[in-house]
Scaffold this active site. Structure first.
Site, PDB file in Angstrom:
ATOM      1  CE  LYS A 175      -1.749   1.556   4.075  1.00 58.99           C
ATOM      2  NZ  LYS A 175      -1.464   2.940   4.429  1.00 58.99           N
ATOM      3  CG  ASN A 176       2.278   2.634   3.515  1.00 57.21           C
ATOM      4  OD1 ASN A 176       1.112   2.922   3.231  1.00 57.21           O
ATOM      5  ND2 ASN A 176       2.671   2.412   4.751  1.00 57.21           N
ATOM      6  CB  CYS A 229      -4.934  10.381  11.433  1.00 53.88           C
ATOM      7  SG  CYS A 229      -3.367   9.619  11.820  1.00 53.88           S
ATOM      8  NE  ARG A 254       0.810  10.544  10.012  1.00 56.16           N
ATOM      9  CZ  ARG A 254       0.189   9.516   9.414  1.00 56.16           C
ATOM     10  NH1 ARG A 254      -0.941   9.080   9.926  1.00 56.16           N
ATOM     11  NH2 ARG A 254       0.670   8.982   8.320  1.00 56.16           N
ATOM     12  CG  ASP A 299       3.361   1.501   9.500  1.00 56.81           C
ATOM     13  OD1 ASP A 299       3.552   1.742   8.301  1.00 56.81           O
ATOM     14  OD2 ASP A 299       3.044   2.376  10.321  1.00 56.81           O
ATOM     15  NE  ARG A 350      -6.846   4.153   5.300  1.00 58.53           N
ATOM     16  CZ  ARG A 350      -5.867   4.700   6.027  1.00 58.53           C
ATOM     17  NH1 ARG A 350      -6.020   4.851   7.318  1.00 58.53           N
ATOM     18  NH2 ARG A 350      -4.749   5.090   5.469  1.00 58.53           N
TER      19      ARG A 350
HETATM   20  C1  EPZ Z   1       4.290   6.898   6.281  1.00 60.01           C
HETATM   21  O1  EPZ Z   1       3.585   7.959   6.899  1.00 60.01           O
HETATM   22  C2  EPZ Z   1       3.317   5.736   6.242  1.00 60.01           C
HETATM   23  N1  EPZ Z   1       2.150   6.095   5.449  1.00 60.01           N
HETATM   24  C3  EPZ Z   1       2.891   5.359   7.657  1.00 60.01           C
HETATM   25  O2  EPZ Z   1       2.094   4.186   7.557  1.00 60.01           O
HETATM   26  C4  EPZ Z   1       4.141   5.008   8.476  1.00 60.01           C
HETATM   27  O3  EPZ Z   1       3.754   4.764   9.802  1.00 60.01           O
HETATM   28  C5  EPZ Z   1       5.129   6.187   8.428  1.00 60.01           C
HETATM   29  O4  EPZ Z   1       5.443   6.510   7.063  1.00 60.01           O
HETATM   30  C6  EPZ Z   1       6.438   5.868   9.151  1.00 60.01           C
HETATM   31  O5  EPZ Z   1       7.024   4.741   8.571  1.00 60.01           O
HETATM   32  C7  EPZ Z   1       2.235   6.021   4.099  1.00 60.01           C
HETATM   33  O6  EPZ Z   1       3.253   5.662   3.542  1.00 60.01           O
HETATM   34  C8  EPZ Z   1       0.971   6.350   3.338  1.00 60.01           C
HETATM   35  P1  EPZ Z   1       6.560  10.240   8.348  1.00 60.01           P
HETATM   36  P2  EPZ Z   1       4.246   9.452   6.896  1.00 60.01           P
HETATM   37  O7  EPZ Z   1       6.445  11.477   7.529  1.00 60.01           O
HETATM   38  O8  EPZ Z   1       4.928   9.685   5.611  1.00 60.01           O
HETATM   39  C9  EPZ Z   1       6.804  13.613  11.626  1.00 60.01           C
HETATM   40  C10 EPZ Z   1       0.264   2.788   7.903  1.00 60.01           C
HETATM   41  O9  EPZ Z   1      -0.129   2.225   8.942  1.00 60.01           O
HETATM   42  N2  EPZ Z   1       6.748  14.559  10.497  1.00 60.01           N
HETATM   43  O10 EPZ Z   1       7.778   9.403   8.266  1.00 60.01           O
HETATM   44  O11 EPZ Z   1       3.201  10.409   7.322  1.00 60.01           O
HETATM   45  C11 EPZ Z   1       5.440  12.964  11.860  1.00 60.01           C
HETATM   46  O12 EPZ Z   1       4.656  13.795  12.675  1.00 60.01           O
HETATM   47  C12 EPZ Z   1       0.716   4.238   7.947  1.00 60.01           C
HETATM   48  O13 EPZ Z   1       0.343   2.231   6.773  1.00 60.01           O
HETATM   49  C13 EPZ Z   1       6.948  15.918  10.739  1.00 60.01           C
HETATM   50  O14 EPZ Z   1       7.157  16.341  11.877  1.00 60.01           O
HETATM   51  O15 EPZ Z   1       5.311   9.286   8.059  1.00 60.01           O
HETATM   52  C14 EPZ Z   1       5.782  11.659  12.538  1.00 60.01           C
HETATM   53  O16 EPZ Z   1       5.923  11.873  13.936  1.00 60.01           O
HETATM   54  C15 EPZ Z   1       0.494   4.866   9.318  1.00 60.01           C
HETATM   55  N3  EPZ Z   1       6.893  16.790   9.696  1.00 60.01           N
HETATM   56  C16 EPZ Z   1       7.148  11.307  11.952  1.00 60.01           C
HETATM   57  O17 EPZ Z   1       7.647  12.488  11.311  1.00 60.01           O
HETATM   58  C17 EPZ Z   1       6.670  16.375   8.412  1.00 60.01           C
HETATM   59  O18 EPZ Z   1       6.657  17.217   7.483  1.00 60.01           O
HETATM   60  C18 EPZ Z   1       7.092  10.200  10.914  1.00 60.01           C
HETATM   61  O19 EPZ Z   1       6.256  10.649   9.866  1.00 60.01           O
HETATM   62  C19 EPZ Z   1       6.465  14.993   8.180  1.00 60.01           C
HETATM   63  C20 EPZ Z   1       6.511  14.101   9.233  1.00 60.01           C
END
Ligand code: EPZ
Length: 416
Positions: free
Chosen positions: A22-23, A116, A121, A304, A395
């Site tokens: 998915k990701n 969420c 996020r 995850d 999802r």
């Molecule tokens: C991706 O989310 C995945 N989603 C998430 O999977 C996964 O948990 C996550 O990566 C971490 O591996 C998809 O790929 C669609 P991040 P993403 O940006 O990109 C902070 C699932 O269950 N952050 O690495 O949103 C954020 O708040 C989902 O399939 C900022 O501060 O993850 C978080 O604490 C859930 N500023 C941390 O980084 C930003 O601009 C990790 O977020 C972006 C992120």
């Protein structure tokens, strides 16, 4: 609304085939907008999230044919550069449209994604990258608008190795003039998959999978055929289901390299794991022992898999500590597991888990992976567990009821 009814106590046997990731699919489907002409994407999982993404592409004007596990996308008819509010609100990953549309058309807009269940996020790092490339970013009334006709390569340091920011900035940079360097980039396998797809379309992306990604801008990308990698989180979830039930189960079509952190943990607990080129065999036993785990960006233990692993730890002999370092609120599953008799104490980002037998209860999925954790618990709980709000689970897990029925689980989906 529908719910799952699962009768605990059955072992899993046989084999489960893993679907496309998915990701990886979400950014790759959006990135098809950068390539002129048609892209044919294979091994696409049939998930609600992909349905929503197809609706977004069609709203933007692209022609999309979603048949079975394949997507045929023609991006040349795109005539709108703003994701409609009602579609963007249902789909956090709509923000990948920003990087893709900016690269192709020099302009993009979508609603600022809300938080969420698992955290606020933010997308500040995405926007920092777009600005560094010379784009103008405005946020008004909850709408993010990006303008940047002639993007220039830049050096961007990510304060945190954000997966989404790395993917979005990589997409925005592929046609930016000159060199872009993304430092402290995320290293997840899904990053490599997007980079491979972009490169087959004619981009020049190097270093994906490391913490420094270099992009050299090119004039044009052309749509192409591409096959998505298998879903490592789905694979890990089924591996943990085999472990919690003490089953001998073969998980087919998984890239073993991508589930190494979980394999290491399962072996530490005394669970048998055999790897071969096409998949993984889990040889469970009922006396696996407690271990501590801390979630980290790849190649650390994936956030995850944290919820599912916590459910597994409720059946491990001894006591375990779980530390969630990636998201600020990702223990929603603990309260539901406690309704089934689990002994879990939460203190901030740390959870202490002790062994207790589980009993069936009526519980609800609070997010995608929390729902998967409740299925793990229901597999070993005494009696019939009812899981509500299963749209979260659907999802991210293609055909999960059939896949589990196929290996002997007493599970059915009924309407409320
Ligand atoms: C991706 O989310 C995945 N989603 C998430 O999977 C996964 O948990 C996550 O990566 C971490 O591996 C998809 O790929 C669609 P991040 P993403 O940006 O990109 C902070 C699932 O269950 N952050 O690495 O949103 C954020 O708040 C989902 O399939 C900022 O501060 O993850 C978080 O604490 C859930 N500023 C941390 O980084 C930003 O601009 C990790 O977020 C972006 C992120």
């Amino acid at each position: 609304m529908e719910k799952l009814i699962i009768k605990g106590g059955n072992k899993l046997e046989g084999n489960i085939a893993i679907s496309g990731a998915k990701n990886a699919a979400l950014p790759i489907v959006m990135a098809s907008l950068i390539g002129e002409g048609r892209s044919f994407l294979d091994n696409i999982p049939r998930l609600r999230d992909i349905d929503n993404l197809v609706k977004i592409l069609e709203a933007l004007g692209a022609k999309v044919d979603y048949k079975g596990n394949s997507l045929d996308i023609d991006s040349d008819s795109v005539n709108l550069l703003e994701v409609p509010y009602k579609l963007a609100r249902k789909m956090r990953a709509s923000y990948y449209a920003l990087g893709a549309l900016l690269a192709r058309y020099g302009q993009a807009a979508t609603t600022l994604p809300g938080g969420c269940e698992i955290g606020s996020r933010p997308i500040d790092l995405h926007l920092k990258g777009f600005k560094a490339l010379g784009a103008e970013v405005t946020i008004e009334h909850g709408l993010v608008e990006i303008k940047g006709e002639n993007l220039k390569g830049a050096k961007i340091y990510l304060d945190y190795p954000s997966v989404g920011a790395t993917l979005n900035i990589m997409m925005a940079a592929v046609k930016a003039e000159g060199k872009t360097i993304i430092e402290n980039s995320a290293r997840e396998p899904e990053i490599i998959d997007l980079a491979n797809y972009l490169n087959v379309m004619g981009a020049k992306v190097k270093g994906a999978g490391t913490d420094i990604i270099r992009v050299e801008g090119v004039k044009k990308l052309k749509g192409t055929d591409y096959t998505i990698i298998p879903d490592r989180i789905e694979a890990g979830t089924y591996m943990m289901m085999a472990a919690i039930t003490g089953s001998n189960l073969y998980i087919d079509k998984v890239l073993v390299e991508h589930v190494k952190p979980l394999i290491a943990k399962l072996k530490e607990m005394g669970v048998g794991v055999e790897e071969d080129i096409g998949g993984v065999r889990v040889i469970g036993n009922k006396n696996f022992k407690s271990v501590d785990v801390k979630t980290l960006p790849y190649p650390g233990f994936p956030t995850d898999m944290q919820a599912q692993f916590m459910a597994l730890l409720t059946q491990a002999k001894g006591s375990s500590m779980v530390i969630e370092t990636v998201f600020e609120n990702r223990f929603g599953h603990a309260d539901e597991l406690k309704r089934m008799g689990a002994d879990i104490k939460i203190d901030g980002r740390t959870a202490m888990v002790k062994y207790t037998p589980l009993s069936a209860a009526s519980v609800k999925a609070t997010d995608l992976r929390a729902g998967a954790a409740l299925i793990l618990a229901a597999l070993v709980a005494e009696g019939e567990t009812e899981i509500r709000d299963i749209y979260h689970i659907e999802r991210g897990y293609e055909d999960i009821v059939n896949k589990l029925q196929g290996v002997g689980v007493d599970i059915k989906k009924v309407s409320e």
